[in-house]
Design an enzyme around this catalytic site. Structure first.
Site, PDB file in Angstrom:
ATOM      1  N   CYS A 124      11.151  12.233 -26.523  1.00 46.77           N
ATOM      2  CA  CYS A 124      12.249  12.510 -25.600  1.00 46.77           C
ATOM      3  C   CYS A 124      13.560  12.092 -26.249  1.00 46.77           C
ATOM      4  O   CYS A 124      13.659  11.006 -26.820  1.00 46.77           O
ATOM      5  CB  CYS A 124      12.039  11.742 -24.296  1.00 46.77           C
ATOM      6  SG  CYS A 124      13.371  11.983 -23.093  1.00 46.77           S
ATOM      7  N   GLY A 162      10.265   8.108 -23.673  1.00 47.48           N
ATOM      8  CA  GLY A 162       9.156   8.791 -24.348  1.00 47.48           C
ATOM      9  C   GLY A 162       9.385   8.972 -25.841  1.00 47.48           C
ATOM     10  O   GLY A 162      10.523   9.070 -26.311  1.00 47.48           O
ATOM     11  N   GLY A 202      13.985   8.749 -20.429  1.00 46.65           N
ATOM     12  CA  GLY A 202      14.323   8.598 -21.836  1.00 46.65           C
ATOM     13  C   GLY A 202      13.449   7.743 -22.719  1.00 46.65           C
ATOM     14  O   GLY A 202      13.701   7.684 -23.918  1.00 46.65           O
TER      15      GLY A 202
END
Length: 350
Positions: free
Chosen positions: A189, A186, A184
């Site tokens: 993301c 990124g 999570g």
């Protein structure tokens, strides 16, 4: 249900405390690393920064551009078999690129086709493999890593993603040489937003590195780095490799459509679990799931060479601030201090 009350930290929550140093110039710092991998016995030498296996960063062009800096690229998995094999056959430094794959039947079939053409063992054109899924906690994923290890014992296998020590150990014992860490963090993301699942990236790095190194394994910190300082913090926290996506997007060597808005050039950048990626490669978002990525426009930044120099210069400078002559010394010389503010932004964001 239970609650863990001990504090978990992200890059934004800490700074590295400076320490006395005998270094007189940044040029004295060696930011390359040498590793010996547990399962293959392969020796690695290079700068352990890896472009992410997204189709807007993990390109053949990016691999060629970063190779002179001794950095690496995890290629995206959508190249055709002949093109990928031809590229690897021409590659002199085998650690310059990872072949990437998922764990579906089509991914496995393609791997066998690629390896049949690339060869096996010491004569293989492909030596580094990235097995990439969003959720590395499933028994099926663990079994798949073991299956690939048994089939191709010569491959250095990077596998993930996970964020906890016990699964890091599980994957190493199942055949992974490098465990990819991050759920999570990124820039494109949305897993944390869509699922509520995740783990602050710096704490994940620290905990997973401790688990991996006890088994002579390695980790790759994947996601969350927005500046060279974040990369230095990842290495300071114990990461052996650091994977970058957004920091390498928007360059000439990046994939992604270039568009013009009000006279300025931008490039599309999107997560590989985004609606755009699934429309492009999977015929749309399956009815049983939701997209866990987003699409953004990033300013076009020209050749990646200047960005590479900034990244390497920043990490080298971080080492001088704590007296680390070699990158491998950085984690031993790092003391993190918790902070409530990173930057003075009175004149705007840098």
């Amino acid at each position: 249900m239970r609650i863990e009350n001990d504090v978990k930290l992200d890059f934004k929550d800490v700074l590295i405390r400076p320490k006395r140093s005998t270094l007189t110039t940044r040029s004295q710092v060696d930011i390359s690393r040498e590793f010996h991998f547990r399962h293959t016995g392969t020796d690695y030498s290079g700068i352990p920064i890896v472009a992410s296996n997204m189709d807007s960063t993990g390109t053949i062009e990016m691999a060629r551009a970063l190779d002179p800096y001794r950095m690496s690229v995890a290629l995206h998995k959508h190249y055709e078999v002949d093109e990928i094999v031809a590229f690897f056959r021409a590659l002199e430094r085998k650690s310059a690129a990872f072949y990437s794959m998922g764990i579906q039947d089509a991914d496995e079939e393609k791997l066998h086709a690629v390896m049949a053409k690339a060869g096996k063992g010491a004569d293989s054109a492909i030596r580094y493999l990235c097995i990439d899924v969003a959720n590395g906690y499933t028994e099926g994923f663990v079994r798949f890593v073991g299956k690939v290890r048994a089939a191709y014992p010569h491959l250095v296998i990077m596998a993930g993603n996970v964020v906890t020590g016990e699964m890091t150990e599980e994957l190493i014992l199942s055949g992974a040489d490098i465990v990819k860490v991050g759920i999570g963090p990124g820039s494109v993301c949305t897993t944390r937003k869509m699922t509520g699942v995740g783990y602050p990236q710096l704490s994940a790095i620290i905990e997973c590195a401790d688990a991996a190194h006890g088994l002579e394994g390695h980790i790759c910190a994947d996601g969350g780095c927005t500046t060279p300082g974040d990369i230095a913090k990842a290495f300071g926290g114990g990461a052996d490799f650091v994977m970058l996506g957004g920091m390498l997007a928007g360059h000439d060597e990046s994939g992604g459509e270039v568009i013009e808005v009000d006279g300025a050039k931008y490039q599309r950048f999107y997560g590989m679990s985004s609606r755009m990626a699934m429309d492009k490669y999977a015929g749309g978002v399956a009815k049983y799931r939701a997209a866990e990525g987003k699409e953004v426009l990033v300013p076009h930044r020209g050749p990646v060479s200047e960005t590479a120099q900034e990244i390497l210069g920043g990490v080298r400078s971080a080492c001088t601030y704590v007296g680390a002559r070699r990158l491998r010394e950085l984690s031993k010389r790092t003391t993190f201090v918790r902070v409530t503010q990173q930057l003075n932004e009175v004149f705007g964001k840098a």
